[in-house]
Design a protein around this motif. Structure first.
Motif: not given
Length: 180
Positions: A24-27, A29-34, A92-99
């Protein structure tokens, strides 16, 4: 005081910090960076469009996750608990799913592809990402399958393209200085 802390924190903290929390932490960082890289590299979307699509998907993920992962449907579990209230669920819901959806809309805006083919392709991409997440125990399917996910993601992408099109049609009437 310690008992109060325990009563509040125990239900939302992971049972143990293991591969699903690390993933979760890795993904995250990845999606927000991308997303940050794409938005800084070339402005295809206004700040209002990004914010609107992000908030729309935040709404979708929190409401639909509750609908599908909680009783009475209870189609799957996420992370460590049968309920969707662990702190990593919130991440996950706030930082991973929307990007990823904002990224998809970014490319949709840039290349203006056929919406049907595009939604089918993104349905496959998002289903593939979910299959990878299954390897890290982010989800435990009960009455859910990856085929359901594919159709769900196609629907979500079509809904987002429709939403984005409406937002863009409204923003063309807003002075440019307010959009960037």
């Amino acid at each position: 005081m310690n008992n109060l802390y325990s009563n509040i924190m125990d239900p939302i903290l992971p049972k143990q910090f293991d591969k699903n929390e690390i993933y979760t932490i890795v993904i995250t960082i990845f999606v927000l960076s991308l997303l940050y890289y794409l938005l800084k590299r070339e402005r295809q979307l206004s700040a209002l469009e990004v914010f609107s699509v992000y908030l729309f998907n935040l709404f979708l993920t929190t409401t639909l996750e509750s609908l599908f992962a909680e009783p009475p449907l209870d189609m799957y579990d996420t992370i460590d608990y049968a309920h969707a209230a662990e702190i990593f669920d919130v991440i996950l819901q706030t930082l991973v799913y929307p990007p990823p959806i904002v990224i998809a809309i970014y490319f949709y805006s840039k290349y203006q592809p056929n919406w049907l083919i595009y939604t089918l392709c993104w349905g496959m991409i998002l289903t593939t990402l979910e299959l990878i997440s299954l390897q890290f125990n982010l989800f435990q399917f009960k009455n859910w399958t990856s085929l359901y996910s594919f159709f769900f993601y196609v629907f979500i992408m079509a809904l987002n393209i429709l939403f984005f099109t409406k937002v863009r049609s409204v923003t063309k009437f807003i002075p440019h200085k307010y959009l960037r």
